[in-house]
Motif scaffolding. Structure first.
Motif, mmCIF file in Angstrom:
data_model
loop_
_atom_site.group_PDB
_atom_site.id
_atom_site.type_symbol
_atom_site.label_atom_id
_atom_site.label_comp_id
_atom_site.label_asym_id
_atom_site.label_seq_id
_atom_site.Cartn_x
_atom_site.Cartn_y
_atom_site.Cartn_z
ATOM 1 N N ASP A 1 0.824 -1.213 0.000
ATOM 2 C CA ASP A 1 0.000 0.000 0.000
ATOM 3 C C ASP A 1 0.859 1.265 0.000
ATOM 4 O OD1 ASP A 1 -2.217 -1.620 0.061
ATOM 5 O OD2 ASP A 1 -2.531 -1.445 2.223
ATOM 6 N N ASP A 2 1.881 1.285 0.853
ATOM 7 C CA ASP A 2 2.729 2.480 0.934
ATOM 8 C C ASP A 2 3.608 2.626 -0.301
ATOM 9 O OD1 ASP A 2 2.142 3.937 3.343
ATOM 10 O OD2 ASP A 2 2.950 2.259 4.478
ATOM 11 N N PHE A 3 4.089 1.510 -0.830
ATOM 12 C CA PHE A 3 4.925 1.565 -2.026
ATOM 13 C C PHE A 3 4.115 2.110 -3.199
ATOM 14 C CE2 PHE A 3 7.141 0.089 -5.764
ATOM 15 C CZ PHE A 3 8.474 0.142 -5.419
ATOM 16 N N ARG A 4 2.878 1.613 -3.353
ATOM 17 C CA ARG A 4 2.025 2.102 -4.431
ATOM 18 C C ARG A 4 1.780 3.606 -4.289
ATOM 19 N NH1 ARG A 4 -2.163 -0.942 -3.742
ATOM 20 N NH2 ARG A 4 -2.129 -2.322 -5.569
ATOM 21 N N ALA A 5 1.518 4.041 -3.063
ATOM 22 C CA ALA A 5 1.236 5.462 -2.831
ATOM 23 C C ALA A 5 2.455 6.325 -3.142
ATOM 24 C CB ALA A 5 0.781 5.671 -1.390
ATOM 25 N N ARG A 6 3.631 5.898 -2.687
ATOM 26 C CA ARG A 6 4.839 6.695 -2.915
ATOM 27 C C ARG A 6 5.213 6.706 -4.396
ATOM 28 N NH1 ARG A 6 3.529 6.841 1.640
ATOM 29 N NH2 ARG A 6 2.392 8.536 0.672
ATOM 30 N N PHE A 7 5.126 5.549 -5.060
ATOM 31 C CA PHE A 7 5.455 5.473 -6.483
ATOM 32 C C PHE A 7 4.506 6.344 -7.300
ATOM 33 C CE2 PHE A 7 4.846 3.563 -10.696
ATOM 34 C CZ PHE A 7 6.144 3.596 -11.181
ATOM 35 N N THR A 8 3.234 6.322 -6.962
ATOM 36 C CA THR A 8 2.251 7.104 -7.712
ATOM 37 C C THR A 8 2.474 8.603 -7.529
ATOM 38 O OG1 THR A 8 0.637 5.313 -7.481
ATOM 39 C CG2 THR A 8 -0.222 7.483 -8.069
ATOM 40 N N GLU A 9 2.937 9.002 -6.344
ATOM 41 C CA GLU A 9 3.278 10.417 -6.134
ATOM 42 C C GLU A 9 4.424 10.831 -7.052
ATOM 43 O OE1 GLU A 9 4.244 10.969 -2.069
ATOM 44 O OE2 GLU A 9 2.174 10.769 -1.343
ATOM 45 N N MET A 10 5.402 9.965 -7.192
ATOM 46 C CA MET A 10 6.565 10.279 -8.033
ATOM 47 C C MET A 10 6.204 10.225 -9.518
ATOM 48 S SD MET A 10 9.568 8.087 -6.126
ATOM 49 C CE MET A 10 9.687 8.021 -4.344
ATOM 50 N N TYR A 11 5.364 9.244 -9.894
ATOM 51 C CA TYR A 11 5.032 9.015 -11.303
ATOM 52 C C TYR A 11 3.517 8.837 -11.445
ATOM 53 C CZ TYR A 11 10.011 7.900 -11.217
ATOM 54 O OH TYR A 11 11.367 7.944 -11.012
ATOM 55 N N PRO A 12 2.764 9.942 -11.442
ATOM 56 C CA PRO A 12 1.302 9.834 -11.579
ATOM 57 C C PRO A 12 0.864 9.255 -12.915
ATOM 58 C CG PRO A 12 2.024 12.127 -11.704
ATOM 59 C CD PRO A 12 3.211 11.326 -11.273
ATOM 60 N N GLY A 13 1.706 9.349 -13.906
ATOM 61 C CA GLY A 13 1.476 8.714 -15.198
ATOM 62 C C GLY A 13 2.790 8.169 -15.699
ATOM 63 N N LEU A 14 2.726 7.267 -16.679
ATOM 64 C CA LEU A 14 3.943 6.630 -17.169
ATOM 65 C C LEU A 14 4.156 6.832 -18.666
ATOM 66 C CD1 LEU A 14 3.649 3.185 -15.300
ATOM 67 C CD2 LEU A 14 4.852 5.234 -14.534
ATOM 68 N N LYS A 15 3.106 6.621 -19.448
ATOM 69 C CA LYS A 15 3.246 6.532 -20.890
ATOM 70 C C LYS A 15 3.860 7.783 -21.509
ATOM 71 C CE LYS A 15 0.579 5.393 -25.026
ATOM 72 N NZ LYS A 15 -0.738 5.004 -25.561
ATOM 73 N N ASP A 16 3.343 8.944 -21.158
ATOM 74 C CA ASP A 16 3.843 10.199 -21.725
ATOM 75 C C ASP A 16 4.628 11.018 -20.705
ATOM 76 O OD1 ASP A 16 2.628 9.751 -24.263
ATOM 77 O OD2 ASP A 16 0.691 10.305 -23.382
ATOM 78 N N ASN A 17 5.090 10.352 -19.656
ATOM 79 C CA ASN A 17 5.817 11.025 -18.572
ATOM 80 C C ASN A 17 7.316 10.920 -18.852
ATOM 81 O OD1 ASN A 17 6.933 11.972 -16.217
ATOM 82 N ND2 ASN A 17 5.696 10.708 -14.854
#
Length: 481
Positions: free
Chosen positions: A277-293
């Motif tokens: 849960d915490d890993f998903r939350a922290r990763f999503t903060e850093m990379y809210p999107g991937l494809k065009d990021n």
């Protein structure tokens, strides 16, 4: 067929050129076997000026090789440590070059002992594709600081960076001092067979064995910077958000294509869900999107992308639970080799993700019931290049330090030990041998020449033959006890 013939012809030319450069550098070293401090500093400053002047071009070239490499990751992990490494070396080089005075026993007085740091000669450097600039510049800085000539074989998988780096080096150094070699794998194989005075290889363990075998035929000393499965231990009581955030940074950086990236996580079994849960939350903060990021780096090429996909398919087929971190639910199949970071739960030892170094954005999570169980898990496997422990209890920290082996270690951080100018970097066992960076780099590329010196008075004459004199008996009585 025609393309193959052209490639073979070009490789033959590259190999002939490599031989010519090697001979030229050997002769140039004989003509100047001990460059002065001033010469070495000027070489380092020339390199620094060129890197700064071409900073944007280098970042762009790396981006083109990956099809998407975060500009900030290239600045943080390629440009900045290269410049900082040069600055640190310039500041300390005069002290490193001074001979080291050593003790002389009264038995040999009057005399003096010292260790003089002598350039080895012609150094070979084989560069991997994952950090094509920093892993060329770092060894070059150490080699130049030690007074050597240097030949650098760049990776064939980063053609834009390799060509630009060669252009830059050719513009600032004579070929008999520093030369950049490009070409395919056959050129690299021949390169490793040259009788260098020292050879540094960065890459996989399997290729490292081939390089060491080739070097052994010439008795060439080697430094091998390899990889392995670097574990991250989460303690039973560390705040999970802290550990998850720092592991997420280390694993997502360069899309996990880092030799010291956390390869798997050892987590208390009853805390695995909290970690997810915490890993998903922290990763999503850093990379809210991937494809065009543009902050999220692509996999270097199709071969590596397919390898990583096969790992996921293998794990899934053998019963693993895959948690893909793609919060925006983007269709990644038609993107430019971007692979979402994926957590792998319920792993088993027969899965490829638990056998091979992953080198990509896949992170297995393994449960444990006691800290000693986690330590035994690590010690039952090949010694890793890096080990990460997350926990604020000082006794736990020391327990892990005392009872594990790894090339390097971070406590409550990931990757950052590599960026410390005054720490050696290197592996142990399957993860490599030897060290460089900072002073250790200077020492690695220097011959430590022991010099015992006497002047006119010779006290040793007292124990010359014929033996059996009273002085011999006195010496034996005083010094054999």
């Amino acid at each position: 067929m025609a393309a193959t013939v052209v490639q073979l012809t070009e490789s033959k030319k590259q190999i002939q050129h490599t031989h010519q450069v090697f001979d030229t550098q050997k002769q140039a070293f004989r003509n100047n076997p001990m460059p002065s401090l001033l010469e070495r500093k000027e070489n380092l400053n020339r390199l620094k000026r060129a890197l700064l002047a071409n900073k944007d071009r280098l970042v762009d070239a790396i981006d083109r090789d990956f099809t998407c490499r975060s500009k900030d990751e290239s600045l943080i992990a390629e440009i900045m440590p290269s410049i900082q490494g040069i600055n640190y070396t310039l500041k300390h080089l005069s002290g490193w070059m001074k001979p080291s005075k050593r003790h002389v026993s009264i038995l040999f007085q009057p005399a003096s002992n010292k260790v003089s740091y002598q350039p080895k000669g012609v150094v070979g450097v084989i560069v991997p594709w994952n950090y094509p600039l920093y892993l060329a510049v770092g060894p070059l800085v150490a080699s130049l600081a030690a007074g050597n000539r240097t030949m650098i074989k760049m990776s064939e998988f980063t053609p834009h960076t390799s060509a630009l780096f060669k252009e830059i080096i050719d513009s600032i150094f004579a070929e008999d001092l520093v030369s950049v070699i490009t070409g395919e794998a056959d050129v690299a194989a021949d390169f490793s067979e040259r009788p260098f005075d020292h050879l540094l290889f960065t890459g996989s363990t399997s290729v490292g064995k081939l390089v060491m075998s080739a070097a052994a035929r010439n008795l060439t000393p080697v430094t091998l910077e390899l990889g392995g499965k670097s574990p991250a231990i989460i303690s039973p009581d560390v705040p999970m958000a802290d550990a998850a955030e720092r592991i997420a940074f280390g694993k997502a950086f360069n899309a996990g294509q880092t030799c010291v990236a956390p390869d798997y996580v050892l987590c208390p079994t009853d805390r695995i869900q909290a970690f997810v849960d915490d890993f998903r939350a922290r990763f999503t903060e850093m990379y809210p999107g991937l494809k065009d990021n543009n902050d999220y780096t692509a996999i270097i090429n199709e071969r590596q992308y397919e390898r990583l996909q096969s790992y996921l398919e293998d794990a899934l087929a053998k019963g693993a639970e895959l948690i893909e971190l793609n919060t925006a639910n983007e269709n990644m199949k038609d993107s430019t080799r971007k692979l979402p970071l994926t957590l792998v739960l319920n792993t088993t030892p027969d899965m490829k993700v638990m056998q091979d170094e992953i080198f990509g954005p896949i992170l297995p999570v393994v449960g444990y019931n006691s800290l000693d169980e986690a330590i035994h898990y690590i010690n039952d496997r090949a010694r890793p290049l890096a080990l990460y422990f997350f926990g604020y209890d000082k006794d736990q920290q020391q327990h892990v330090v005392n009872n594990t082996h790894s090339g390097g270690m971070c406590i409550n951080d990931s990757l950052m030990h590599v960026a410390q100018d005054d720490l050696p970097f290197g592996g142990v066992g399957d993860s490599g041998m030897g060290h460089y960076h900072g002073k250790e780099g200077f020492l690695t590329f220097s011959h430590h020449r022991a010099i015992f010196a006497k002047q006119k008075f010779n006290s040793g004459k007292l124990v010359y033959a014929p033996y059996g004199k009273a002085v011999h008996k006195l010496v034996y009585k005083l010094f054999i006890r």
